[in-house]
Write an enzyme that holds these catalytic residues in place. Structure first.
Site, PDB file in Angstrom:
ATOM      1  N   SER A   1      21.668 120.899  90.403  1.00 39.33           N
ATOM      2  CA  SER A   1      21.961 120.410  91.711  1.00 39.33           C
ATOM      3  C   SER A   1      20.662 120.173  92.696  1.00 39.33           C
ATOM      4  O   SER A   1      19.923 119.256  92.422  1.00 39.33           O
ATOM      5  CB  SER A   1      22.892 121.427  92.325  1.00 39.33           C
TER       6      SER A   1
ATOM      7  N   ASP B   1      32.812 114.983  90.310  1.00 40.41           N
ATOM      8  CA  ASP B   1      31.840 115.582  91.539  1.00 40.41           C
ATOM      9  C   ASP B   1      31.898 115.098  92.969  1.00 40.41           C
ATOM     10  O   ASP B   1      31.816 113.941  93.209  1.00 40.41           O
ATOM     11  CB  ASP B   1      30.348 115.293  90.741  1.00 40.41           C
TER      12      ASP B   1
ATOM     13  N   HIS C   1      31.120 119.425  90.494  1.00 39.10           N
ATOM     14  CA  HIS C   1      29.722 119.580  90.719  1.00 39.10           C
ATOM     15  C   HIS C   1      29.103 120.940  89.689  1.00 39.10           C
ATOM     16  O   HIS C   1      28.117 120.869  89.389  1.00 39.10           O
ATOM     17  CB  HIS C   1      29.486 119.826  92.070  1.00 39.10           C
TER      18      HIS C   1
END
Ligand code: MLT
Length: 202
Positions: free
Chosen positions: A103, A153, A184
């Site tokens: 991320s 996501d 995600h």
């Protein structure tokens, strides 16, 4: 030099690439040690804590909103992280690491590849997006990159990860981009794919 709070675990195996572990928003230097050990058992692990705070949550650069980055800060902090890695390589006597970023950590790893290509030997980018709207022309000359995106996501639109894959390949990286049936968050497939990919890169 800017110091980063970090964890370092020396290698326990020979000829394994060191990993630079870069956590997501709100994580810290402890978060990805387990992932690193699963992906490449025996590798040295270098795991810094991001220095930008968002409501007390560590990150690797500032953002203006979700998915909207303060790009001056991205540039400055990517270079700062690059200096930290160079210094840690001397201190711990390790080779150029393969970044494993999740991320926000994947986004700073992508920025580092584009801004300071020599710092990393390669990268596993988990749920990454394009970090800079006007990136410099980088020379990534065959650097291996595994980009794992989530089909559902909510933070990274699929067009954005496709753009990142193209940006890195146009700069010469050897990009393997896979879209997983995930959001995600990481899934078991991320670990399995990253582990076999690391085993296959020299
Ligand atoms: C970022 O800010 O880097 C991305 O939005 C990913 C995140 O940290 O949620």
């Amino acid at each position: 030099m800017t110091e980063f709070i970090h964890r370092f675990e020396p290698a326990t195996g020979a000829h394994l690439p060191p990993l630079l572990l870069l956590h997501g928003t709100g994580g810290d230097e402890n978060d990805l040690l387990g992932l690193g050990r699963m992906i490449s058992p025996g590798s040295a692990l270098l795991s810094p804590r991001g220095r930008a705070l968002e409501h007390g949550m560590p990150r690797f650069f500032r953002r203006l909103a979700e998915g909207v980055f303060d790009e001056d800060d991205v540039r400055r902090r990517a270079l700062e992280l690059g200096d930290f890695v160079a210094d840690a390589r001397k201190r711990y006597e390790i080779a150029a690491p393969v970044a494993v970023g999740f991320s926000n950590g994947a986004n700073i790893a992508a920025a580092l590849l584009l801004l300071k290509p020599d710092v990393l030997a390669g990268a596993v980018l988990l749920r990454a997006m394009v970090p800079l709207s006007d990136p410099p022309e980088a020379e990534l000359s065959g650097k291996p990159v595994l980009l794992l995106s989530g089909q559902a996501d909510p933070i990274v639109p699929s067009s954005n990860s496709v753009r990142l894959a193209a940006l890195l390949s146009d700069a010469g990286a050897r990009v393997d981009h896979k879209v997983l049936p995930a959001g995600h968050q990481l899934s078991q497939a991320d670990v399995t794919l990253a582990r076999s990919w690391i085993g296959s890169v020299e």
